[in-house]
Write an enzyme that holds these catalytic residues in place. Sequence first.
Site, PDB file in Angstrom:
ATOM      1  N   GLU A 365       0.833  -1.215   0.000  1.00  0.00           N
ATOM      2  CA  GLU A 365       0.000   0.000   0.000  1.00  0.00           C
ATOM      3  C   GLU A 365       0.865   1.262   0.000  1.00  0.00           C
ATOM      4  OE1 GLU A 365      -3.682  -0.045   1.901  1.00  0.00           O
ATOM      5  OE2 GLU A 365      -3.739  -2.224   2.048  1.00  0.00           O
TER       6      GLU A 365
HETATM    7  C1  LIG Z   1       2.573  -9.570   0.603  1.00  0.00           C
HETATM    8  C2  LIG Z   1       2.125  -8.554  -0.371  1.00  0.00           C
HETATM    9  C3  LIG Z   1       0.772  -8.235  -0.477  1.00  0.00           C
HETATM   10  C4  LIG Z   1       0.344  -7.277  -1.394  1.00  0.00           C
HETATM   11  N1  LIG Z   1      -1.011  -7.047  -1.543  1.00  0.00           N
HETATM   12  C5  LIG Z   1      -1.437  -6.270  -2.575  1.00  0.00           C
HETATM   13  C6  LIG Z   1      -2.825  -6.156  -2.889  1.00  0.00           C
HETATM   14  O1  LIG Z   1      -3.676  -6.735  -2.198  1.00  0.00           O
HETATM   15  N2  LIG Z   1      -3.199  -5.429  -3.959  1.00  0.00           N
HETATM   16  C7  LIG Z   1      -2.291  -4.787  -4.740  1.00  0.00           C
HETATM   17  O2  LIG Z   1      -2.672  -4.163  -5.710  1.00  0.00           O
HETATM   18  N3  LIG Z   1      -0.966  -4.858  -4.463  1.00  0.00           N
HETATM   19  C8  LIG Z   1      -0.519  -5.588  -3.416  1.00  0.00           C
HETATM   20  N4  LIG Z   1       0.838  -5.695  -3.155  1.00  0.00           N
HETATM   21  C9  LIG Z   1       1.777  -4.976  -3.987  1.00  0.00           C
HETATM   22  C10 LIG Z   1       2.490  -3.830  -3.282  1.00  0.00           C
HETATM   23  O3  LIG Z   1       1.599  -2.784  -3.024  1.00  0.00           O
HETATM   24  C11 LIG Z   1       3.699  -3.423  -4.110  1.00  0.00           C
HETATM   25  O4  LIG Z   1       4.626  -4.470  -3.979  1.00  0.00           O
HETATM   26  C12 LIG Z   1       4.282  -2.121  -3.692  1.00  0.00           C
HETATM   27  O5  LIG Z   1       3.414  -1.075  -3.998  1.00  0.00           O
HETATM   28  C13 LIG Z   1       5.643  -1.851  -4.310  1.00  0.00           C
HETATM   29  O6  LIG Z   1       5.661  -2.108  -5.685  1.00  0.00           O
HETATM   30  P1  LIG Z   1       6.827  -3.013  -6.315  1.00  0.00           P
HETATM   31  O7  LIG Z   1       6.876  -4.251  -5.541  1.00  0.00           O
HETATM   32  O8  LIG Z   1       6.592  -3.132  -7.759  1.00  0.00           O
HETATM   33  O9  LIG Z   1       8.146  -2.220  -6.042  1.00  0.00           O
HETATM   34  P2  LIG Z   1       8.801  -1.016  -6.946  1.00  0.00           P
HETATM   35  O10 LIG Z   1       7.741  -0.057  -7.226  1.00  0.00           O
HETATM   36  O11 LIG Z   1       9.516  -1.635  -8.082  1.00  0.00           O
HETATM   37  O12 LIG Z   1       9.807  -0.430  -5.918  1.00  0.00           O
HETATM   38  C14 LIG Z   1      11.145  -0.916  -5.719  1.00  0.00           C
HETATM   39  C15 LIG Z   1      11.873   0.059  -4.820  1.00  0.00           C
HETATM   40  O13 LIG Z   1      11.970   1.332  -5.472  1.00  0.00           O
HETATM   41  C16 LIG Z   1      11.431   2.348  -4.680  1.00  0.00           C
HETATM   42  N5  LIG Z   1      10.811   3.376  -5.500  1.00  0.00           N
HETATM   43  C17 LIG Z   1       9.912   3.198  -6.501  1.00  0.00           C
HETATM   44  N6  LIG Z   1       9.564   4.384  -7.020  1.00  0.00           N
HETATM   45  C18 LIG Z   1      10.215   5.329  -6.310  1.00  0.00           C
HETATM   46  C19 LIG Z   1      10.266   6.756  -6.345  1.00  0.00           C
HETATM   47  N7  LIG Z   1       9.530   7.448  -7.214  1.00  0.00           N
HETATM   48  N8  LIG Z   1      11.078   7.392  -5.461  1.00  0.00           N
HETATM   49  C20 LIG Z   1      11.812   6.706  -4.563  1.00  0.00           C
HETATM   50  N9  LIG Z   1      11.808   5.361  -4.480  1.00  0.00           N
HETATM   51  C21 LIG Z   1      11.016   4.684  -5.348  1.00  0.00           C
HETATM   52  C22 LIG Z   1      10.434   1.638  -3.813  1.00  0.00           C
HETATM   53  O14 LIG Z   1      10.141   2.385  -2.632  1.00  0.00           O
HETATM   54  C23 LIG Z   1      11.140   0.346  -3.523  1.00  0.00           C
HETATM   55  O15 LIG Z   1      12.075   0.531  -2.486  1.00  0.00           O
HETATM   56  C24 LIG Z   1       1.287  -6.609  -2.208  1.00  0.00           C
HETATM   57  C25 LIG Z   1       2.634  -6.916  -2.068  1.00  0.00           C
HETATM   58  C26 LIG Z   1       3.060  -7.870  -1.193  1.00  0.00           C
HETATM   59  C27 LIG Z   1       4.523  -8.195  -1.113  1.00  0.00           C
END
Ligand SMILES: Cc1cc2nc3c(=O)[nH]c(=O)nc-3n(C[C@H](O)[C@H](O)[C@H](O)COP(=O)(O)OP(=O)(O)OC[C@H]3O[C@@H](n4cnc5c(N)ncnc54)[C@H](O)[C@@H]3O)c2cc1C
Lengths: 381, 257
Positions: A365
Amino acid sequence: MNFDLTEEQKLIKDMVREFAENEIAPSASERDEEERFDRGLMFDKLGELGLTGIVFPEEYGGAGADYISYAIAVEELSRVCASTGVTLSAHLSLGSNPIYLFGTETQKQKFLTPMAKGEKMGAFGLTEPAAGSDAGGTKTTARREGDSWILNGTKIFITNAGEAEIYVVMARTDKDAQKHHGISAFIVEKGTPGFSFGKKEKKMGIRSSPTMELVFENCQIPADNMLGKEGEGFKVAMKTLDGGRIGIAAQALGIAQGALEAAVNYAKERKQFDNPIASFQGIMFQLADMACMVESARLLVYQAAYKASNGQSYTQASAMAKLVASETAMKVSTQAVQVLGGYGYTREFPVERMMRDAKITEIYEGTSEIQRLVIGTNLTR
Amino acid sequence: MKILVCIKQVPDMESRFKVDSAGTWYDTTELVWRMNEYDEYGVEQAVQLKEQTGGDLTVLCIGPDRVKETMKKALAMGCDRGAHVNDPDYATRDPFEIGAIIAEYASDKGFDVIFTGMQSQDRGSAQVGVLVSELLGIPAVTTIVDFVLEGSTVNVKRELEGGIKAKVSVTLPALFTCQLGLNTPRYPTLPNIMKAKKKELLSIPVQDLLKVAFRLETVSMQLPEKKGGGLVLEGDAGELADKLITILKEKTGVLAK
Ligand SMILES: Cc1cc2nc3c(=O)[nH]c(=O)nc-3n(C[C@H](O)[C@H](O)[C@H](O)COP(=O)(O)OP(=O)(O)OC[C@H]3O[C@@H](n4cnc5c(N)ncnc54)[C@H](O)[C@@H]3O)c2cc1C
């Protein structure tokens, strides 16, 4: 200004605590070990207690309570089992709340009411392989065909997936529109042809909460299942996450509270050098710091919940609460492991589970970085 | 069917107790309060009876304003209305005074069934229920672990020493004191918690109901002396088992003698 919980909030806190300790806690470590979700325990029973629709009006099967009560419920569940906490949070804030906020009267009757009553479980599909923090990057598509929409694409990391009956899903309805404007929200029911589940994630923590892929292959849904207006899906998603962050902040707070209590109890019992380790200032001061952090997080969480219940803008407050509470959960649970020493590192004690569970609250989130981005952008615009 | 259930607010038994400055009761500051455990069984049984008969259920509690919080729980569990006897000095009253207050309240209400806990977790006199029944001139059945209503007769099981149970039948009106094992108290659900705030909660000043003088006076109260640690048994496995069986037989009710 008043810092006391109301009579109802106190009753709710006592009730959920008693329920959590008696019914949820005993199997928490086993469910974690076996990566097992227990629907009867972790959802159906919450429904019987009226927790699944806690903030929604009675006319939609809810209890008509406020957001502080909701935060308290998630906190108390997460104090003993963070997986149960997120099950409720994902169902209520992510699955049900967008239908309450943006649904038509018919959609509310048809979907929200059974969800609030705990007869049907909700989930929320936003994240995709190439659209994480950047939710505008959604690639899943929805194409209009007569009275239907046809969905194609994959959502990943979806909490409650496989178990939930009702999914709020974001898909691109206009390829040519600017990134955020071409997205719309849809309600998809489990069992719809063309809608299936992909792999189940193997996770570090919250292992008793299922996380799976949603796969849409020419999945045909009625046009009536569009949630909100065409092209406004991004707004639906962002509003939903504002509320959801209160749930996750409360989950983090509960984990931190559980870890603090475990550390305090242990430090009073454990003797080294002929004295309880709690009598050493090196430990006592750690406990003091942990307690201060937990209490600060609690104030922010309840404040955000208060704003949400009183018609005030709470985007900033919920981002702050989520950021501080999740980082508190991580720090406090890590310190709790330290206070328990070698025992804390074993699975005989719950603190290692709390530490593994805490990490996700800094990620989903909106990662901590994204919360800082939200807060900072608001500050400097 | 008119039903009354009497509850007491007691401290969480996990609390760290201190004797108060007068030396006759525990210090009540900084305590967390909850419903007396035995009274929870009473409330649950009363609510079940109300559901079975469509009866009318009043919950009564004596104490200062803070006891209303505990009464709200009983209302959220299903009681119809609350009667709060406002009495800041409730803790120092003897069981006779407490019993007399309840009997005075109940005297003109025509309750068919009255439930109390078997005893309170803090004072533990186990006298209030029987005193109320005596003052009202109705039978009391104590330490019940089973309750079945058939017509105007109630069949109960009473717990006796050593796990033995007695079956007793009584014609209503009657009073019952509730023991562990009677039932599993329900959790108040969210909708019922929300409804509880709309239920009537009448406050009655204690002066209106207290017409007797106390008969027992607590002279002083002390914390028990710290006892030594546990008992360590020694010997080989056979001896250990024999010693353990002897202790279980003599000091506990776990094994039959
Ligand atoms: C157990 C689990 C349950 C989840 N449940 C749901 C759900 O029910 N519904 C749903 O839709 N999603 C869900 N998610 C997804 C979750 O919300 C995302 O994993 C999260 O938003 C991060 O996206 P990403 O994993 O693609 O990481 P990325 O977006 O690829 O981020 C990688 C890193 O880069 C950083 N980063 C990215 N952009 C920036 C920026 N502009 N400035 C600085 N740093 C940045 C991030 O903070 C992070 O450290 C879930 C994830 C997990 C692991």
